[in-house]
Design a protein around this motif. Structure first.
Motif, PDB file in Angstrom:
ATOM      1  N   VAL A  55       1.235  -1.098  -0.114  1.00  0.00           N
ATOM      2  CA  VAL A  55      -0.208  -0.095   0.083  1.00  0.00           C
ATOM      3  C   VAL A  55       0.912   1.070   0.253  1.00  0.00           C
ATOM      4  O   VAL A  55       1.663   1.236   1.153  1.00  0.00           O
ATOM      5  N   VAL A  56       0.651   1.915  -1.011  1.00  0.00           N
ATOM      6  CA  VAL A  56       1.616   3.129  -1.426  1.00  0.00           C
ATOM      7  C   VAL A  56       0.759   4.442  -0.420  1.00  0.00           C
ATOM      8  O   VAL A  56      -0.397   4.923  -1.512  1.00  0.00           O
ATOM      9  N   ASP A  57       1.082   5.802  -0.318  1.00  0.00           N
ATOM     10  CA  ASP A  57       0.347   6.948   0.446  1.00  0.00           C
ATOM     11  C   ASP A  57       1.640   8.383  -1.385  1.00  0.00           C
ATOM     12  O   ASP A  57       2.785   8.064  -0.174  1.00  0.00           O
ATOM     13  N   VAL A  58       0.813   8.523  -1.641  1.00  0.00           N
ATOM     14  CA  VAL A  58       2.023   9.736  -2.030  1.00  0.00           C
ATOM     15  C   VAL A  58       1.675  10.958  -1.819  1.00  0.00           C
ATOM     16  O   VAL A  58       2.245  11.718  -2.449  1.00  0.00           O
ATOM     17  N   HIS A  59       1.191  10.470  -1.519  1.00  0.00           N
ATOM     18  CA  HIS A  59       0.985  12.681  -0.694  1.00  0.00           C
ATOM     19  C   HIS A  59       0.791  12.226   1.041  1.00  0.00           C
ATOM     20  O   HIS A  59       0.214  12.406   1.821  1.00  0.00           O
ATOM     21  N   THR A  60       1.905  13.149   0.929  1.00  0.00           N
ATOM     22  CA  THR A  60       2.931  12.582   2.373  1.00  0.00           C
ATOM     23  C   THR A  60       3.645  13.874   2.635  1.00  0.00           C
ATOM     24  O   THR A  60       4.385  14.306   1.702  1.00  0.00           O
ATOM     25  N   HIS A  61       4.048  14.848   3.267  1.00  0.00           N
ATOM     26  CA  HIS A  61       4.997  15.814   3.975  1.00  0.00           C
ATOM     27  C   HIS A  61       6.720  15.164   4.867  1.00  0.00           C
ATOM     28  O   HIS A  61       5.471  15.033   6.240  1.00  0.00           O
ATOM     29  N   VAL A  62       7.061  16.723   4.642  1.00  0.00           N
ATOM     30  CA  VAL A  62       8.382  16.160   6.254  1.00  0.00           C
ATOM     31  C   VAL A  62       8.428  17.717   6.541  1.00  0.00           C
ATOM     32  O   VAL A  62       8.023  18.579   5.161  1.00  0.00           O
ATOM     33  N   ASP A  86     -15.707   7.705 -11.192  1.00  0.00           N
ATOM     34  CA  ASP A  86     -16.247   8.443 -12.174  1.00  0.00           C
ATOM     35  C   ASP A  86     -16.166   9.403 -13.426  1.00  0.00           C
ATOM     36  O   ASP A  86     -15.897   8.984 -14.681  1.00  0.00           O
ATOM     37  N   THR A  87     -15.886   9.701 -13.274  1.00  0.00           N
ATOM     38  CA  THR A  87     -14.598  11.199 -14.504  1.00  0.00           C
ATOM     39  C   THR A  87     -13.541  10.888 -14.465  1.00  0.00           C
ATOM     40  O   THR A  87     -13.868  11.297 -15.862  1.00  0.00           O
ATOM     41  N   LEU A  88     -12.599  10.120 -14.123  1.00  0.00           N
ATOM     42  CA  LEU A  88     -10.862   9.877 -14.168  1.00  0.00           C
ATOM     43  C   LEU A  88     -10.709   8.243 -14.723  1.00  0.00           C
ATOM     44  O   LEU A  88     -10.038   8.473 -15.550  1.00  0.00           O
ATOM     45  N   GLY A  89     -11.722   8.076 -14.519  1.00  0.00           N
ATOM     46  CA  GLY A  89     -11.030   6.489 -14.059  1.00  0.00           C
ATOM     47  C   GLY A  89     -10.012   5.785 -13.042  1.00  0.00           C
ATOM     48  O   GLY A  89      -9.861   6.529 -12.285  1.00  0.00           O
ATOM     49  N   VAL A  90     -10.760   4.675 -12.141  1.00  0.00           N
ATOM     50  CA  VAL A  90      -9.913   4.456 -11.594  1.00  0.00           C
ATOM     51  C   VAL A  90      -8.564   4.084 -11.687  1.00  0.00           C
ATOM     52  O   VAL A  90      -7.744   3.845 -10.645  1.00  0.00           O
ATOM     53  N   ASP A  91      -8.052   3.916 -12.500  1.00  0.00           N
ATOM     54  CA  ASP A  91      -7.193   3.685 -13.353  1.00  0.00           C
ATOM     55  C   ASP A  91      -5.887   4.814 -12.442  1.00  0.00           C
ATOM     56  O   ASP A  91      -4.530   5.362 -13.269  1.00  0.00           O
ATOM     57  N   ARG A  92      -6.847   6.097 -12.161  1.00  0.00           N
ATOM     58  CA  ARG A  92      -6.245   7.485 -12.404  1.00  0.00           C
ATOM     59  C   ARG A  92      -6.545   8.151 -10.966  1.00  0.00           C
ATOM     60  O   ARG A  92      -6.271   9.371 -11.039  1.00  0.00           O
ATOM     61  N   VAL A  93      -6.799   6.905  -9.985  1.00  0.00           N
ATOM     62  CA  VAL A  93      -6.452   7.505  -8.736  1.00  0.00           C
ATOM     63  C   VAL A  93      -5.767   6.711  -7.484  1.00  0.00           C
ATOM     64  O   VAL A  93      -5.905   5.416  -8.197  1.00  0.00           O
ATOM     65  N   MET A  94      -4.436   8.192  -6.672  1.00  0.00           N
ATOM     66  CA  MET A  94      -3.714   6.613  -6.178  1.00  0.00           C
ATOM     67  C   MET A  94      -3.867   7.691  -4.916  1.00  0.00           C
ATOM     68  O   MET A  94      -4.527   8.195  -4.680  1.00  0.00           O
ATOM     69  N   LEU A  95      -3.741   6.766  -3.450  1.00  0.00           N
ATOM     70  CA  LEU A  95      -4.178   6.714  -2.650  1.00  0.00           C
ATOM     71  C   LEU A  95      -2.851   8.121  -2.252  1.00  0.00           C
ATOM     72  O   LEU A  95      -1.886   8.388  -2.783  1.00  0.00           O
ATOM     73  N   GLY A  96      -3.429   8.552  -1.239  1.00  0.00           N
ATOM     74  CA  GLY A  96      -3.073  10.194  -0.727  1.00  0.00           C
ATOM     75  C   GLY A  96      -3.732  10.299   0.308  1.00  0.00           C
ATOM     76  O   GLY A  96      -5.193  10.485   0.940  1.00  0.00           O
ATOM     77  N   SER A  97      -3.274  11.428   1.353  1.00  0.00           N
ATOM     78  CA  SER A  97      -2.913  10.908   2.414  1.00  0.00           C
ATOM     79  C   SER A  97      -3.183  12.571   3.286  1.00  0.00           C
ATOM     80  O   SER A  97      -3.761  13.702   4.591  1.00  0.00           O
TER      81      SER A  97
END
Length: 342
Positions: A11-18, A288-299
């Protein structure tokens, strides 16, 4: 662990900050004044200061790998992409100063990533106000171990269709470096300085505007399809209003079409968004709008307006199949990152 496309992929979270600790006095190191600095209030608490103004309270999760790893494990996240906090972008500074700041923080992020072993994928920052300097810093960072770059959604009044920024994006495509776009430097004023309204309304609007600038400015028509680019916060308000943009493109093409060759919705396969939209109906709109292949986990970890536990909305969205859920939690990010060895 190595990132891999297989059952049980991480599981990869592409949106975190440091916010690393231990950076030098930027006034002395870079010249100028009014730089961010860290007021350390305790072993686990600090305040980002900008000059003499308090900007944001932060905790140990911003700089301590052990704290981050404990939270990741609790949330069921295997890997985090760790990116700069936008206040350090320094796009308004002279290029030489911005280059120095980028080098300082990029090297600090690599140190933090190394302390976390294979659970952190570092993204760098660049002096985006100068395309040559930005390309040079990206190259240095990729050679040093960064996997991609985070950029702000604009440089002053220059949006992402600006010729210099497009030059940088073309270089990212050539270098196969993924790009994460984060809103920053939102306008203020009496109507926006209440209730964190710049973050609640300004950030979605900024992201919407910059994604639209890439579309109507013809960037996606000019830049290689190898460009991998992701917009934070679910693409802001763009997914909800994409139909409005299409309608305007068709009905007021004399004003709206700009340099785009096709209606805005034709470009949804050219960019990705993260999932930090906080409700299943909003997530469904993205899918529905972008397609499931264009959404990634981000927190947006570890900041308080982010999602905790990370991925909670994706995991409870009953309209997703298990295959689609795995795509959002893992597979799409692996493709975005180019499956780096970590």
């Amino acid at each position: 662990m190595a990132l891999r496309d297989a059952p049980g992929s991480p599981v990869v979270d592409v949106h975190t900050h440091v916010v690393p600790k231990g950076w030098p006095d930027l006034d002395a190191m870079c010249g100028g004044s009014g730089w961010p600095w860290l007021r350390v209030d305790s072993e686990r608490d600090a305040m980002i200061m900008v000059g003499e103004t308090e900007f944001r309270p932060i905790g140990a999760a911003c700089w301590d790998p052990a704290t981050r790893e404990a939270d990741m494990t609790a949330d069921g996240v295997d890997v985090q992409v760790i990116s700069p906090t936008p206040v350090f972008f320094s796009y308004e500074r002279p290029t030489g100063q911005a280059v120095k700041v980028a080098r300082i923080f990029n090297d600090k992020v690599l140190e933090l990533a190394a302390a976390g072993g294979d659970r952190f994928v570092p993204f760098c920052q660049v002096p985006l106000q100068d395309p040559d300097a930005a390309c040079a810093e990206l190259d240095r960072c990729l050679a040093a171990g960064h996997a991609g770059v985070e950029i702000g959604n604009h440089v002053g009044d220059r949006d992402l269709d600006d010729a210099g920024i497009v030059t940088f994006l073309q270089h990212c495509a050539a270098m196969e470096a993924p790009v994460f776009v984060h809103p920053w430097d939102m306008p203020g004023g009496p109507r926006l300085d209440r209730w964190m309204a710049r973050w609640l309304t300004g950030m979605p609007a900024e992201t919407h505007l910059s994604a639209l600038s890439m579309i109507l400015g013809g960037v996606f028509d000019r830049v290689s399809r190898s460009l991998r680019i992701c917009f934070a916060h679910g693409g802001g308000s763009l997914p909800f209003w994409l139909g409005r943009a299409d309608n305007a493109w068709h009905r007021r093409g004399d004003l709206v079409r700009g340099d785009s060759a096709a209606p805005p919705s034709s470009y949804v396969d050219r960019f990705s968004v993260d999932s930090v939209v906080f409700s299943p109906p909003a997530l469904r709109l993205l899918v529905d709008t972008l397609g499931v292949d264009r959404v990634m986990l981000g927190s947006d970890y570890p900041y308080p307006l982010g999602e905790r536990p990370a991925g909670a909305v994706v995991r409870r969205a009953d309209f997703l199949t298990e295959t689609q859920r795995d795509q959002i939690l893992s597979g799409n990010a692996l493709r975005f990152l180019g499956k780096p060895r970590i």
